[in-house]
Write a protein that holds these residues in place. Structure first.
Motif, PDB file in Angstrom:
ATOM      1  N   HIS A 170       0.830  -1.205   0.000  1.00 20.35           N
ATOM      2  CA  HIS A 170       0.000   0.000   0.000  1.00 20.35           C
ATOM      3  C   HIS A 170       0.866   1.256   0.000  1.00 20.35           C
ATOM      4  N   GLY A 171       0.336   2.320  -0.576  1.00 20.95           N
ATOM      5  CA  GLY A 171       0.938   3.644  -0.417  1.00 20.95           C
ATOM      6  C   GLY A 171       2.119   3.963  -1.292  1.00 20.95           C
ATOM      7  N   LYS A 172       2.540   3.026  -2.147  1.00 24.09           N
ATOM      8  CA  LYS A 172       3.775   3.284  -2.896  1.00 24.09           C
ATOM      9  C   LYS A 172       3.610   4.346  -3.971  1.00 24.09           C
ATOM     10  N   THR A 173       2.428   4.438  -4.582  1.00 23.79           N
ATOM     11  CA  THR A 173       2.240   5.456  -5.627  1.00 23.79           C
ATOM     12  C   THR A 173       2.325   6.858  -5.034  1.00 23.79           C
ATOM     13  N   THR A 174       1.597   7.090  -3.947  1.00 22.08           N
ATOM     14  CA  THR A 174       1.633   8.407  -3.300  1.00 22.08           C
ATOM     15  C   THR A 174       3.036   8.727  -2.787  1.00 22.08           C
ATOM     16  N   THR A 175       3.685   7.752  -2.157  1.00 21.16           N
ATOM     17  CA  THR A 175       5.015   7.985  -1.595  1.00 21.16           C
ATOM     18  C   THR A 175       6.038   8.245  -2.692  1.00 21.16           C
ATOM     19  N   THR A 176       5.913   7.536  -3.816  1.00 18.09           N
ATOM     20  CA  THR A 176       6.814   7.782  -4.944  1.00 18.09           C
ATOM     21  C   THR A 176       6.643   9.194  -5.473  1.00 18.09           C
ATOM     22  N   ALA A 177       5.392   9.587  -5.690  1.00 15.18           N
ATOM     23  CA  ALA A 177       5.127  10.925  -6.230  1.00 15.18           C
ATOM     24  C   ALA A 177       5.622  12.014  -5.285  1.00 15.18           C
ATOM     25  N   LEU A 178       5.371  11.855  -3.995  1.00 13.64           N
ATOM     26  CA  LEU A 178       5.800  12.876  -3.034  1.00 13.64           C
ATOM     27  C   LEU A 178       7.321  12.908  -2.919  1.00 13.64           C
ATOM     28  N   THR A 179       7.971  11.752  -2.840  1.00 18.90           N
ATOM     29  CA  THR A 179       9.436  11.729  -2.758  1.00 18.90           C
ATOM     30  C   THR A 179      10.049  12.389  -3.984  1.00 18.90           C
ATOM     31  N   GLY A 180       9.525  12.034  -5.155  1.00 17.19           N
ATOM     32  CA  GLY A 180      10.023  12.649  -6.378  1.00 17.19           C
ATOM     33  C   GLY A 180       9.844  14.148  -6.382  1.00 17.19           C
ATOM     34  N   TRP A 181       8.693  14.614  -5.868  1.00 17.51           N
ATOM     35  CA  TRP A 181       8.430  16.053  -5.866  1.00 17.51           C
ATOM     36  C   TRP A 181       9.308  16.786  -4.848  1.00 17.51           C
ATOM     37  N   LEU A 182       9.576  16.167  -3.696  1.00 17.03           N
ATOM     38  CA  LEU A 182      10.470  16.814  -2.724  1.00 17.03           C
ATOM     39  C   LEU A 182      11.856  17.002  -3.326  1.00 17.03           C
TER      40      LEU A 182
END
Length: 501
Positions: A145-157
């Motif tokens: 769970h949560g990998k899509t959101t975490t990937t997008a946020l990490t990439g954006w940071l």
């Protein structure tokens, strides 16, 4: 690419998987490639990679059995030539490389032709590695769970801090206006999926991504079509742990015992994180407002900073913690991290407000696992504590429509006031003994005091909601597919009803 001798087929009508595995090339040399053809181009990952390669300057073509929006619109925008159906003529003249999607079977006529003609083939994740990851520090975001959101946020940071990373996401990022960002810097943030790679490449996709850093958001049973039990799922993640070295780093969510078990096996330094309890990286003093969630972050006993995030729900605080942990390890300051959080716009189909009809809100979410349903509906309850919440769910995934979660699924709607279930997707194509008993799910929900109904047709759900909705309701629709266009149908029907009043 090293030349690979194709198998001798003789008079056989089909190519078997053993032959195809032997044919898979060892490595792609991008400098030798001009034209790439995708078999199964309309899948989320395949279409995204096609867009990346086209944007990188390669000639890209692709075929699929059906090519529909939104991917058809994306492929058109990238000016990728697509063909409907699978036909050997799509590979004439021969491309330099064929990328085979994991939904393709040995009987696929394009796959057969490529092997017969000696055209080099590879899998999507192997191609990602060879074209984009070989000379970079890969940051793999994995978990149930949560990998899509975490990937997008990490990439954006990382992007917000000026690091210009490559990013590959299994969803549509509003910040990147799509599913990828071509790399300019030394880091590449990629969503790591435990599903298999291709018919000749039967390893989890993330095995190919050569992680320098990794995040393990969760480990639970999923993908019942390729895994029989949780031990097999854990074995896949154990292989990912082997790829991390002592010079890398792993962040693992403290809320999932199977994830913690897996994390014990890596040589890399491990940091636990969570939005509760006492992990090494933790969020405390969580405060809610209508616009954001605020929290304090501690690393062991040292306070790092106060942060605020636009993502609601305790599980999204945990996702934010993982991204913050990676950013801190890359020497991004708390001030730069907060700038990224403030400008993060989220992912389509993740707690996304699809429409407003007066005060009534329709929300679209990708949740398709009992845990995801539970935490998503809880997050919506946090955000809208004084509203009546409808939970509308389509059991569509290979796991959700099976009876593996027969007992757990009814316990996933605690935060919902009303529950409506659609009929499991392609139920008639499943063995009867494997099927989810939808009537028992409804009865179990009623035994819990829930107002629950199941309907075999989407239009019946639309009619029911339209007749009984109140102007201040929140309609939460959860499915990993299109759910028969229910979002548009409900919105239009509710707009007609309330406008008539």
């Amino acid at each position: 690419m090293e030349p690979i001798a194709p198998p001798v087929l003789g008079d056989k009508a089909l190519i078997n998987e053993a032959e195809l595995r032997a044919y898979s090339p060892k490595q792609v040399r991008p400098e030798t490639i001009k034209h790439i053809h995708f078999i199964g181009v309309a899948g989320t990952g395949m279409g995204t990679l096609a867009g990346m390669l086209k944007t990188s300057g390669y000639r890209v073509t692709g075929s699929d059995q059906g090519i529909y929006p939104p991917m058809s619109d994306q492929l058109k925008a990238w000016e990728i030539e697509t063909m409907t159906g699978f036909d050997p003529k799509h590979l004439n003249p021969a491309p330099d490389l064929v990328i085979v999607g994991n939904a393709c079977r040995p009987s696929n006529p394009e796959v057969q032709y490529a092997v017969e003609q000696g055209i080099p083939c590879t899998s999507m994740p192997r191609a990602i590695h060879d074209f984009f990851l070989a000379d970079r520090h890969s940051i793999v975001i994995a978990g149930t769970h949560g990998k899509t959101t975490t990937t997008a946020l990490t990439g954006w940071l990382l992007e917000s801090a000026g690091l210009k990373p490559g990013v590959f996401i299994g969803g549509v990022s509003k910040n990147f206006n799509g599913s990828f960002r071509l790399p300019e810097g030394k880091y590449f943030v990629i969503e790591g999926d435990e599903y298999d790679s291709a018919l000749f490449d039967k390893v989890p996709k993330f095995i190919h991504y050569a992680p320098t850093y990794a995040v393990l958001t969760s480990v639970e049973f999923d993908h019942a079509d390729i895994y029989d039990n949780i031990d097999q799922v854990k074995a896949a993640f154990l292989e990912l742990m082997k790829r991390l070295t002592k010079d890398g780093q792993l962040w693992v969510c403290n809320d999932y015992p199977h994830g913690l078990d897996v994390a014990k096996t890596t040589k890399a330094p491990v940091t636990t994180y969570a939005a509760s309890g006492m992990p090494e990286l933790r969020a405390t003093n969580i405060r809610l407002s209508e616009e954001h969630v605020a929290f304090d972050v501690y690393k062991n006993e040292r306070k790092v900073a106060n942060f605020r995030s636009p993502m609601f729900g305790q599980y999204n605080v945990a996702n934010a913690l993982a991204a913050i942990g990676v950013a801190l390890a890359l020497d991004i300051s708390p001030e730069e991290i907060q700038k990224g959080l403030d400008t993060f716009e989220g992912i389509k189909r993740r707690q996304e407000i699809y429409a407003r009809v007066g005060e009534l809100i329709v929300i679209d979410d990708f949740a398709h696992h009992p845990t995801a349903i539970k935490v998503t509906s809880a997050a919506i309850r946090e955000r809208f504590p004084n509203r009546r919440i409808w939970g509308i769910f389509e059991p569509r995934s290979n796991t959700a429509r099976r009876n593996y979660f027969q007992e757990l699924l009814p316990k996933s709607f605690d935060a919902c006031d009303r529950v409506l279930l659609g009929w499991p997707f392609h139920f008639d194509k499943m063995e009867e003994e494997e099927r989810l008993d939808i009537h028992k799910v409804i009865q179990d929900l009623k035994d819990q005091g829930k107002d629950a109904v199941a309907f075999p047709e989407v239009d019946q759900i639309v009619d029911y909601v339209t007749a009984k909705a109140r102007p201040n309701d929140v309609i939460l629709i959860m499915s990993n597919g299109g759910f028969g266009g229910i979002h548009r149908k409900i919105t239009e029907a509710l707009a007609t009803r309330f406008q008539e009043k």
